[in-house]
Write an enzyme that holds these catalytic residues in place. Sequence first.
Site, PDB file in Angstrom:
ATOM      1  CD  GLU A  32      -3.150  -0.673   2.198  1.00 18.58           C
ATOM      2  OE1 GLU A  32      -3.207   0.445   2.744  1.00 18.58           O
ATOM      3  OE2 GLU A  32      -3.962  -1.589   2.442  1.00 18.58           O
ATOM      4  CG  HIS A  87      -4.816   4.540   2.227  1.00 18.92           C
ATOM      5  ND1 HIS A  87      -5.888   5.298   2.623  1.00 18.92           N
ATOM      6  CD2 HIS A  87      -5.246   3.250   2.265  1.00 18.92           C
ATOM      7  CE1 HIS A  87      -6.912   4.503   2.892  1.00 18.92           C
ATOM      8  NE2 HIS A  87      -6.562   3.247   2.667  1.00 18.92           N
ATOM      9  CG  HIS A  89      -7.783   0.168  -0.671  1.00 18.61           C
ATOM     10  ND1 HIS A  89      -9.132   0.304  -0.423  1.00 18.61           N
ATOM     11  CD2 HIS A  89      -7.141   0.581   0.448  1.00 18.61           C
ATOM     12  CE1 HIS A  89      -9.299   0.781   0.810  1.00 18.61           C
ATOM     13  NE2 HIS A  89      -8.109   0.965   1.352  1.00 18.61           N
ATOM     14  CG  ASP A 100      -8.949   2.453   5.147  1.00 18.33           C
ATOM     15  OD1 ASP A 100      -7.797   2.186   5.526  1.00 18.33           O
ATOM     16  OD2 ASP A 100      -9.356   2.277   3.984  1.00 18.33           O
TER      17      ASP A 100
END
Length: 163
Positions: A32, A87, A89, A100
Amino acid sequence: MAALHGQQNTFYIPSSVEQEMCEHMFLSLPQEACGVMLGETAAGGIRISRFQPIRNVAPDPLHHFALDGAEWIRCIFSEPTLIGIFHSHPQSKPVPSLEDMRALPAFAGLLQMYLIGSPDPTSGLRSHMLLNGYQIESSKESQDQEQQVVPSYNLLPVPLCVT
Ligand SMILES: [Zn+2]
């Protein structure tokens, strides 16, 4: 247009900045990727002016992200203003996971914007990113345990405008 309470913002992202996020995401695979957005709040929207990649120091970076503490602190005090977090995935859709939502209170008070990117599975070139934007909304909620009032946070989907 007059500003209304609870009015939905639009996030304005220069295409060059979106490209930087995209490149950082693909370079970080299979882990990630994470980073922050710097910018400013304007009438009717939030304008991103910079993306700052931050090292993912999660023990399991294939499925989680954790911002490097020192780099994060530097961004809090940087110019232009810290405005959001990004961020990726790598293996799933760019929507907030339970994890999250659980991690959100740790930094949500400092941010207005939450972005999640995923590799576009329909793009044969592995160079295109699906990007979702969420506005961080806080609401005061009382806790029953010690009658303490602590903020809780929601993520509201908002339109992204890549310029
Ligand atoms: Zn996530």
